[in-house]
Scaffold this active site. Structure first.
Site, PDB file in Angstrom:
ATOM      1  N   HIS A 265       1.023  -1.609  -0.051  1.00  0.00           N
ATOM      2  CA  HIS A 265      -0.174   0.086  -0.205  1.00  0.00           C
ATOM      3  C   HIS A 265       0.995   1.357  -0.044  1.00  0.00           C
ATOM      4  CE1 HIS A 265      -2.946   3.361   1.107  1.00  0.00           C
ATOM      5  NE2 HIS A 265      -3.961   1.833   1.087  1.00  0.00           N
TER       6      HIS A 265
ATOM      7  N   ASP B 238      -7.868  -5.455  -0.036  1.00  0.00           N
ATOM      8  CA  ASP B 238      -8.014  -6.089  -1.049  1.00  0.00           C
ATOM      9  C   ASP B 238      -7.749  -7.215  -0.961  1.00  0.00           C
ATOM     10  OD1 ASP B 238      -7.106  -3.491  -2.335  1.00  0.00           O
ATOM     11  OD2 ASP B 238      -9.315  -3.954  -2.756  1.00  0.00           O
TER      12      ASP B 238
END
Ligand code: SDX
Length: 428
Positions: free
Chosen positions: A306, A363
């Site tokens: 991320h 996710d």
């Protein structure tokens, strides 16, 4: 503004810029006058060191794995709140009273139907069109139907447009799914909750009764909460940039949907489940981890890493817990969850992932839940867009109502040819 100043020296010239402090998080150097004073631009592709705006909606501490919506930790909201209540919080800044929440939910409920002609819009798509292609088209087309809420200078029209977008996304997404499987559209049922109504529009058929399973409704609502907003991510920044030109809110949200579709962003949930299915068994995990580490292999562990979180994404923590709950409630025996758990375990033991601070993100587990509930992988990003609409709308409202708001227009480092004269073709 703080008393701190930033000093900058370019050659023999020195400059000073104000430093601004937020209520928490990193300070920012106010460089709005930098070009005027120095004749130089900053250079920050991907905006890794750039704050594009002031915002009071969502705060992320990537090192600590903290996510707050208007100051409330995501873990507490996921545990105790509802998507409608979080939507009210993001839009209005405070948790609602019971009456305020009831009024808000009633308002949203009364906007869930689509203009009947819009259902004809779907028929122009092939049945195998990706739902995100349909979402981009239909949401953009809303501006052709709701002229009475496109004047962004009118706060009342902005509010109506915001409510319409939040209310109609479940209907639009459910219709995209129904169209893809050749089943009839199911109209909204105002007797159900926001999330229960979405499940019924998606999975019921006119020929049979349908009952919303509380465990599934709770899990789906929690997934919506986890996807509601996330600071200035790529799709939110797209919505803000589109909105900064004065484009109508429906067009801005359609732009956000288009950006979210990418596999590096909201498309990662679909890509992650496809990756987990391709891996198939725990024995095959080491091979894929080696591929993810290989600079010459474009393969990456989808659902991992991320831009901001250099610690565990707090949403992934809640998501992992929700997988267990849904699998138990639905008596699901899909090895995909074991593959995901083992992949996380092996990756987090590996120096490559530890050194680069790559952890599971929102996710990584969401696909296992959505698949267990019955959604095809092609619908995963459409569900992300459904939930993120409230964040996009709240961020758009915050930008539009900022008196200092100007059109976004970055500059560049030009590396092309300097001026030269045209050469007639017979002389080339
Ligand atoms: C979302 O911004 C948001 O908040 C987004 C989001 C939201 O709610 O809006 O949180 C939702 O988009 C989550 C992210 C979903 N995407 C994925 O899961 C796709 C896989 N992840 C990567 O593509 C990547 O981690 C990004 C795109 C998410 C972040 O990329 P960055 O910040 O630009 O970091 P990077 O690509 O520069 O990676 C740093 C290093 C690189 O190695 P080096 O060049 O330094 O040697 O880490 C490596 C990368 O190669 N790396 C990975 C990796 N992610 C980064 N290596 C293997 N597998 C991965 N998943």
């Amino acid at each position: 503004m703080s008393d701190k100043k930033a000093q900058l020296t370019i050659g023999s010239d020195s400059y000073e810029f104000p430093v601004m402090q937020g209520s928490t998080g990193p300070d920012v150097i106010d460089i709005r006058k930098l070009y005027g004073q120095t004749g130089a631009f900053t250079f920050d592709p991907g905006y890794k060191s750039t704050a594009s705006c002031e915002s009071s909606l969502t705060y992320i501490d990537g090192d600590e794995g903290v996510l707050l919506h208007r100051g409330y930790p995501i873990g507490q909201l996921a545990e105790h709140s509802s998507f409608m209540e979080v939507s009210y919080l993001l839009l209005n800044g405070e948790l609602p009273s019971k009456d305020e929440l009831d009024t808000f939910e009633d308002t949203i409920t009364r906007h869930t139907m689509l203009h009947e002609q819009l259902s004809q819009f779907y028929r122009g798509f092939r049945r195998d069109a990706h739902p995100m292609a349909v979402m981009c088209g239909v949401v953009g087309a809303l501006s052709a139907f709701y002229h009475d809420s496109t004047d962004i200078s009118d706060p009342m029209q902005r509010r109506i447009a915001s409510h319409r977008l939040i209310a109609k996304m479940p209907t639009i997404a459910a219709m995209a799914y129904k169209y893809s499987i050749g089943q009839p559209f199911v109209y909204p049922d105002n007797s159900l909750s926001y999330t229960g109504n979405f499940l019924k529009m998606t999975f019921s058929v006119p020929a049979e009764p349908y009952e919303v399973l509380p465990a599934v409704e709770k899990a789906m609502d929690r997934i919506f909460i986890l996807h509601a907003d996330h600071e200035q991510n790529a799709s939110t920044s797209t919505v803000r940039l589109a909105g900064s030109s004065g484009a109508n809110p429906f067009a801005c949200i359609a732009a956000g949907i288009a950006c979210l579709w990418g596999p590096a962003h909201g498309g990662a949930n679909e890509a992650c489940l496809n990756m987990l299915r391709e891996i198939g068994t725990p024995e095959r995990i080491p091979h894929y981890i080696e591929r993810a580490k290989d600079k010459n292999d474009p393969f990456r562990l989808m659902g991992f890493g991320h831009r901001v979180y250099k610690n565990y994404d707090p949403r992934a923590t809640v998501m992992q817990k929700t997988v267990r709950e849904v699998f138990e409630a639905l008596n699901v025996n899909d090895p995909i969850f074991e593959v995901a758990l083992r992949l996380e375990e092996l990756a987090l033991e590996d120096d490559y992932f530890k050194e680069k601070k790559l952890f599971p993100n929102v996710d990584f587990y969401s696909g296992a839940i959505l698949s267990a509930i019955g959604f095809p992988t092609t619908m995963f990003t459409a569900l992300f867009a459904l939930a993120r609409t409230v964040g996009w709308v709240a961020q758009w409202n915050e930008m539009i109502s900022d008196p200092g708001q100007v059109i976004g227009r970055p500059r560049q480092l030009y590396t092309g040819p300097t001026q030269r004269d045209y050469v007639p073709i017979d002389q080339r």
